[in-house]
Design a protein around this motif. Structure first.
Motif, short mmCIF file in Angstrom:
data_model
loop_
_atom_site.label_atom_id
_atom_site.label_comp_id
_atom_site.label_asym_id
_atom_site.label_seq_id
_atom_site.Cartn_x
_atom_site.Cartn_y
_atom_site.Cartn_z
N TRP A 1 0.88 -1.22 0.25
CA TRP A 1 -0.07 -0.14 0.11
C TRP A 1 1.09 1.29 -0.07
CZ3 TRP A 1 -0.79 4.50 1.88
CH2 TRP A 1 -2.07 5.67 2.08
N THR B 1 2.83 1.72 -3.73
CA THR B 1 1.46 2.80 -4.43
C THR B 1 0.53 3.38 -4.26
OG1 THR B 1 1.48 -0.44 -4.69
CG2 THR B 1 0.05 0.86 -6.28
N PHE B 2 0.48 3.53 -3.11
CA PHE B 2 -0.71 4.57 -2.97
C PHE B 2 0.04 5.31 -2.14
CE2 PHE B 2 -2.92 0.42 -4.00
CZ PHE B 2 -3.68 0.62 -5.40
N TRP C 1 -6.43 -1.35 1.88
CA TRP C 1 -5.96 -1.74 0.18
C TRP C 1 -6.84 -1.98 -0.33
CZ3 TRP C 1 -1.56 -3.41 -1.93
CH2 TRP C 1 -1.84 -4.48 -3.28
N ALA D 1 -8.20 1.05 -2.07
CA ALA D 1 -7.78 2.03 -2.53
C ALA D 1 -6.77 0.77 -4.56
CB ALA D 1 -6.07 2.20 -2.45
N ARG E 1 -10.43 1.22 -6.94
CA ARG E 1 -10.17 3.13 -8.01
C ARG E 1 -8.95 2.78 -9.15
NH1 ARG E 1 -10.54 4.90 -2.29
NH2 ARG E 1 -7.79 5.85 -2.63
N VAL E 2 -8.29 1.80 -9.35
CA VAL E 2 -7.94 1.29 -10.04
C VAL E 2 -7.92 1.79 -11.39
CG1 VAL E 2 -5.48 0.07 -10.57
CG2 VAL E 2 -5.23 0.35 -8.83
N GLN F 1 -3.77 2.14 -15.37
CA GLN F 1 -2.87 1.19 -14.26
C GLN F 1 -2.71 0.26 -14.30
OE1 GLN F 1 -5.04 3.65 -11.10
NE2 GLN F 1 -3.80 5.99 -11.56
N SER G 1 2.88 -0.15 -8.90
CA SER G 1 4.06 -0.31 -7.87
C SER G 1 5.68 -0.20 -8.02
CB SER G 1 3.55 -1.37 -7.71
OG SER G 1 3.74 -2.22 -5.96
N TYR H 1 1.21 -3.65 -13.16
CA TYR H 1 0.49 -3.47 -11.59
C TYR H 1 -0.81 -5.03 -11.74
CZ TYR H 1 -1.92 -2.05 -7.43
OH TYR H 1 -1.65 -2.58 -6.40
#
Length: 235
Positions: free
Chosen positions: A141, A144-145, A176, A179, A182-183, A187, A194, A206
């Motif tokens: 996480w 990546t985010f 996780w 998030a 919403r990819v 992406q 990531s 990803y």
């Protein structure tokens, strides 16, 4: 696309799989007590321990409790993966960096032919397996985010409390899931979306990283379920 309640798009399939595993795992872990959580069914288990009692060379964690981690190596079960990485054009130096081993060790693996000896892996406690999962998902996480700055080994404050460990872990999985939900399609195909520094995530699209994360959750939760069965049958 949705067929009834089932999504058939690429992300949807992986999210539905994750949701199913998470639901079953949470049910399977109900009633886990501290003694069972830390139970070592055989000698020389890996677990979480007080820092002053660590028995492995790379045990890590930011607080009083650390999780066991051994010396770096490429296990026999990963020889085929290393060969695939090399065949896909990854340099020996990059493979060595990803596995935290020497170039010579990678060259030895790539030169190997014939069957490989089975890995002799340490038996790990439920505390270790849950802590390992927590550490992996927290690192993924963050890199990546999140801000992509904190060492993944310093993200999880391990605890001897089964209840607290679960509370923190399920909360992390909620973050996780939110998030990942919403990819975008672009992406999913982005190599390096990531930047998780342990492993090959920065070199993969990803969607492959997500597939691997689901696999990690599935196989460790299956192992935890078996340990719970053994705990119940120990008498």
């Amino acid at each position: 696309m949705e067929t009834g309640r089932v999504r058939t798009d690429r992300l949807g399939v992986l999210l539905d799989q994750f949701d199913c595993v998470r639901e079953r795992a949470q049910i399977r872990l109900e009633g886990l007590g501290d003694e069972e959580y830390l139970w070592e069914p055989v000698p020389d288990c890996w677990s979480i321990r007080r820092r002053s009692e660590a028995v492995t060379p790379r045990a890590y964690g930011p607080g009083e409790w650390v999780i066991d981690k051994g010396a770096p190596d490429i296990p026999a079960g990963e020889y085929a993966e290393v060969a695939r990485q090399a065949a896909d054009g990854m340099s020996v130096a990059k493979i060595a960096e990803d596995w935290s081993v020497s170039v010579e060790r990678v060259e030895e693996v790539l030169a190997h032919s014939g069957p490989v000896e089975p890995d002799i892996s340490p038996v790990t406690t439920i505390a270790w397996r849950l802590g390992h999962l927590h550490s992996c998902f927290a690192g993924e996480w963050e890199w990546t985010f999140g801000e992509r700055r904190t060492d993944p080994h310093q993200l999880v404050d391990f605890t001897p409390s089964a209840a607290l460990a679960q509370e923190r872990f399920w909360s992390l999985l909620d973050r996780w899931r939110d998030a990942v939900g919403r990819v975008t399609e672009d992406q999913l195909d982005t190599i390096g979306f990531s930047r998780y520094p342990y492993g090959s995530a920065p070199d993969e699209p990803y969607i492959s990283v997500l597939w691997g994360s689901n696999l990690e959750l599935i196989h460790h939760m299956a192992e935890i379920a078996l340990l719970r069965d053994l705990w119940q049958a120990r008498f």
